[in-house]
Design a protein around this motif. Structure first.
Motif, PDB file in Angstrom:
ATOM      1  N   ASN A   1       0.823  -1.218   0.000  1.00  7.48           N
ATOM      2  CA  ASN A   1       0.000   0.000   0.000  1.00  7.48           C
ATOM      3  C   ASN A   1       0.861   1.274   0.000  1.00  7.48           C
ATOM      4  O   ASN A   1       0.588   2.239   0.718  1.00  7.48           O
ATOM      5  N   VAL A   2       1.904   1.215  -0.810  1.00 10.14           N
ATOM      6  CA  VAL A   2       2.768   2.381  -1.015  1.00 10.14           C
ATOM      7  C   VAL A   2       2.724   2.688  -2.508  1.00 10.14           C
ATOM      8  O   VAL A   2       2.866   1.774  -3.322  1.00 10.14           O
ATOM      9  N   ILE A   3       2.489   3.933  -2.873  1.00 11.77           N
ATOM     10  CA  ILE A   3       2.441   4.255  -4.302  1.00 11.77           C
ATOM     11  C   ILE A   3       3.747   4.927  -4.723  1.00 11.77           C
ATOM     12  O   ILE A   3       4.130   5.981  -4.197  1.00 11.77           O
ATOM     13  N   LEU A   4       4.428   4.272  -5.666  1.00 11.50           N
ATOM     14  CA  LEU A   4       5.652   4.831  -6.253  1.00 11.50           C
ATOM     15  C   LEU A   4       5.334   5.130  -7.718  1.00 11.50           C
ATOM     16  O   LEU A   4       4.182   5.238  -8.096  1.00 11.50           O
ATOM     17  N   GLU A   5       6.369   5.232  -8.543  1.00 12.18           N
ATOM     18  CA  GLU A   5       6.108   5.417  -9.974  1.00 12.18           C
ATOM     19  C   GLU A   5       6.838   4.306 -10.722  1.00 12.18           C
ATOM     20  O   GLU A   5       8.053   4.129 -10.557  1.00 12.18           O
ATOM     21  N   ASP A   6       6.072   3.546 -11.535  1.00  7.49           N
ATOM     22  CA  ASP A   6       6.681   2.455 -12.306  1.00  7.49           C
ATOM     23  C   ASP A   6       7.701   3.019 -13.278  1.00  7.49           C
ATOM     24  O   ASP A   6       7.406   3.956 -14.031  1.00  7.49           O
ATOM     25  N   GLY A   7       8.873   2.398 -13.307  1.00  7.27           N
ATOM     26  CA  GLY A   7       9.961   2.889 -14.160  1.00  7.27           C
ATOM     27  C   GLY A   7       9.605   2.935 -15.634  1.00  7.27           C
ATOM     28  O   GLY A   7      10.119   3.791 -16.374  1.00  7.27           O
ATOM     29  N   ILE A   8       8.700   2.071 -16.068  1.00  2.00           N
ATOM     30  CA  ILE A   8       8.332   2.023 -17.488  1.00  2.00           C
ATOM     31  C   ILE A   8       7.761   3.361 -17.960  1.00  2.00           C
ATOM     32  O   ILE A   8       7.844   3.710 -19.138  1.00  2.00           O
ATOM     33  N   MET A   9       7.219   4.144 -17.039  1.00  5.70           N
ATOM     34  CA  MET A   9       6.654   5.437 -17.440  1.00  5.70           C
ATOM     35  C   MET A   9       7.729   6.389 -17.968  1.00  5.70           C
ATOM     36  O   MET A   9       7.434   7.370 -18.638  1.00  5.70           O
ATOM     37  N   PHE A  10       8.990   6.100 -17.634  1.00  8.25           N
ATOM     38  CA  PHE A  10      10.099   6.969 -18.049  1.00  8.25           C
ATOM     39  C   PHE A  10      10.751   6.471 -19.340  1.00  8.25           C
ATOM     40  O   PHE A  10      11.774   6.987 -19.764  1.00  8.25           O
ATOM     41  N   GLY A  11      10.141   5.416 -19.930  1.00  6.56           N
ATOM     42  CA  GLY A  11      10.698   4.818 -21.142  1.00  6.56           C
ATOM     43  C   GLY A  11      11.001   3.355 -20.868  1.00  6.56           C
ATOM     44  O   GLY A  11      11.112   2.943 -19.709  1.00  6.56           O
ATOM     45  N   GLU A  12      11.164   2.583 -21.942  1.00 10.16           N
ATOM     46  CA  GLU A  12      11.348   1.129 -21.746  1.00 10.16           C
ATOM     47  C   GLU A  12      12.640   0.807 -20.987  1.00 10.16           C
ATOM     48  O   GLU A  12      12.760  -0.248 -20.378  1.00 10.16           O
ATOM     49  N   GLU A  13      13.577   1.763 -20.982  1.00 12.70           N
ATOM     50  CA  GLU A  13      14.826   1.577 -20.212  1.00 12.70           C
ATOM     51  C   GLU A  13      14.518   1.420 -18.723  1.00 12.70           C
ATOM     52  O   GLU A  13      15.327   0.920 -17.958  1.00 12.70           O
ATOM     53  N   GLY A  14      13.333   1.883 -18.308  1.00 12.27           N
ATOM     54  CA  GLY A  14      12.995   1.854 -16.876  1.00 12.27           C
ATOM     55  C   GLY A  14      12.152   0.654 -16.470  1.00 12.27           C
ATOM     56  O   GLY A  14      11.670   0.605 -15.330  1.00 12.27           O
ATOM     57  N   LEU A  15      12.003  -0.311 -17.383  1.00  8.48           N
ATOM     58  CA  LEU A  15      11.075  -1.428 -17.156  1.00  8.48           C
ATOM     59  C   LEU A  15      11.175  -2.073 -15.765  1.00  8.48           C
ATOM     60  O   LEU A  15      10.177  -2.357 -15.133  1.00  8.48           O
ATOM     61  N   HIS A  16      12.383  -2.318 -15.294  1.00  9.10           N
ATOM     62  CA  HIS A  16      12.532  -3.039 -14.016  1.00  9.10           C
ATOM     63  C   HIS A  16      12.757  -2.108 -12.824  1.00  9.10           C
ATOM     64  O   HIS A  16      13.180  -2.551 -11.765  1.00  9.10           O
ATOM     65  N   TYR A  17      12.500  -0.823 -13.025  1.00  4.91           N
ATOM     66  CA  TYR A  17      12.797   0.154 -11.961  1.00  4.91           C
ATOM     67  C   TYR A  17      11.526   0.682 -11.304  1.00  4.91           C
ATOM     68  O   TYR A  17      10.441   0.619 -11.870  1.00  4.91           O
ATOM     69  N   GLN A  18      11.715   1.193 -10.102  1.00  3.24           N
ATOM     70  CA  GLN A  18      10.679   1.955  -9.413  1.00  3.24           C
ATOM     71  C   GLN A  18      11.314   3.276  -8.984  1.00  3.24           C
ATOM     72  O   GLN A  18      12.440   3.295  -8.487  1.00  3.24           O
TER      73      GLN A  18
END
Ligand SMILES: Cc1ncc(COP(=O)(O)O)c(C=O)c1O
Length: 396
Positions: free
Chosen positions: A353-370
């Motif tokens: 129940n913590v909202i972060l930002e999915d890395g994919i929103m920053f481009g496909e380079e961010g797929l596995h990031y938060q």
């Protein structure tokens, strides 16, 4: 004055996007869950009280009881000039400053003013998502000069690819994000000089979004690109008080354009923009009297980042993260867990129940990031990480 950044200020029922934006946030598909126990750490806005001189200035404005159309007094420009000279050794002339009610708005106007349909615009993903939107929604084309990362998560620029993209016939513009959101890189003088040289050689205009430029780790420094470049004729810099002083809701961006022709083109497209008396008095207060607060804030953010890195090393050793050179953002690589990004999302957003930002929103380079924004009271950050760690214990 000594500020207590550990204090938790309840932001619910204050029209806060983070704390009151449930339906909107769900619609943006950031999460399925949003309730009174949600800890929202996704957007770049602080849960920390602003400098006292700013509060005092806004009280004074309220007490006047009339909020009509306002003009920019000399004090407004002088406060900007003084701040950039003192903090960044950058001399800005009054005429070079153009107010805009927001940075994304100014970028959007500038893309329209300086490029035409079909033109190519270089950006460096992973990068702040609205960069892509201002390009594509205006019918321009993204030229992605993806940043490259080494095994320690340190990002750098692929200059050969940058030059190749700058050389493409219809490439007209480069939008730089420095300090870089989300990687936290603060590009050094050599990198900035190389970028400007390549752009100059190829007739590519530079928009430099430097709105995180005051939020630098204490062992790093920030150089505005206009200071690193041999000429500022083809550079437009976007500055703001919104990140530095946590006043995003006051909509105050100042665009610095030294070249009078470019300035005219930009202001023609922008039209006349007036600011509210709150915005004007806020800028004057923070740039003239906010430095002491900013120094304390930077120290607090440095401390929180150190805590996060230690916590993750101990409790979630598979997360790769480093202390960024600038910004209050941390960019966490979850790829070593060997689970899908969707499962990472589910464990953090729906279970912890913590909202972060999915890395994919920053481009496909961010797929596995938060991406996490950490300028909140440390007890809140600790609680968020405790909850997340619990949901990944079985995978350690
Ligand atoms: C790099 C960058 N530019 C622009 C913005 C948004 O600025 P504004 O609210 O002034 O449009 C953000 C907000 O997170 C940002 O990180």
């Amino acid at each position: 004055m000594k500020y207590n950044f550990d204090e938790i200020v309840n932001r619910r029922n204050t029209y806060s996007m983070k704390w009151d934006g449930g339906e909107l946030i769900k619609k943006m598909r950031l999460t399925e869950r949003y309730d009174e126990n949600t800890i929202p750490l996704f957007t770049a806005d602080m849960d920390l009280p602003v400098p006292q001189p700013l509060v005092d200035a806004l009280h004074k404005t309220v007490d006047h009881r009339i909020f009509g159309y306002s003009v920019f007094p000399n004090d407004y420009y002088e406060a900007i000039q003084h701040w950039f000279k003192k903090r960044h050794d950058w001399d800005i002339k009054k005429d070079e400053i153009v107010y805009s009610p927001g940075t994304v708005h100014a970028l959007n106007v500038a893309v329209k003013a300086f490029t035409k349909q079909g033109d190519g615009v270089i950006i460096q993903r992973p990068v702040y998502p609205p960069f892509t939107r201002v390009i594509e929604s205006n019918g321009r084309q993204v030229r992605n000069n993806a940043l490259i990362t080494d095994e320690n998560g340190y990002y750098s620029i692929d200059f050969a690819d940058f030059e190749a993209k700058a050389k493409e016939e219809n490439t007209k513009l480069f939008i730089l994000c420095n300090p870089q959101n989300p990687t936290g890189r603060v590009f050094n003088r050599e990198e900035l000089q190389k970028l400007t040289e390549i752009c100059d050689r190829n007739g590519v205009l530079i928009f430099a979004d430097e709105i995180h430029g005051d939020l630098i780790r204490s062992n790093h420094s920030f150089i505005p690109i206009a200071k690193a470049a041999s000429s500022t004729e083809h550079i437009i810099t976007f500055t703001a008080i919104n990140k530095t002083f946590n006043v995003a809701g006051l909509h105050c961006t100042n665009v610095i354009i030294t070249n009078p022709e470019l300035r005219k083109t930009f202001t023609n497209e922008l039209g006349m923009q007036l600011a509210s008396p709150f915005t004007i008095s806020a800028l004057i207060a923070v740039y003239n009297h906010g430095e002491d607060w900013l120094e304390q804030l930077k120290e607090y953010i440095d401390g929180t980042m150190e805590w996060v890195v230690e916590f993750l090393a101990e409790r979630m050793p598979k997360v790769k993260v480093r202390i960024p050179e600038g910004t209050y953002i941390m960019w966490m690589d979850f790829s070593s867990y060997g689970i899908s990004p969707k499962e990472v999302h589910d464990r953090i957003y729906n279970k912890a129940n913590v909202i972060l930002e999915d890395g994919i929103m920053f481009g496909e380079e961010g797929l596995h990031y938060q991406r996490i924004c950490i300028p909140s009271p440390r007890p809140m950050i600790k609680e968020a990480f405790e909850r997340i760690a619990k949901e990944f214990e079985d995978l350690n």
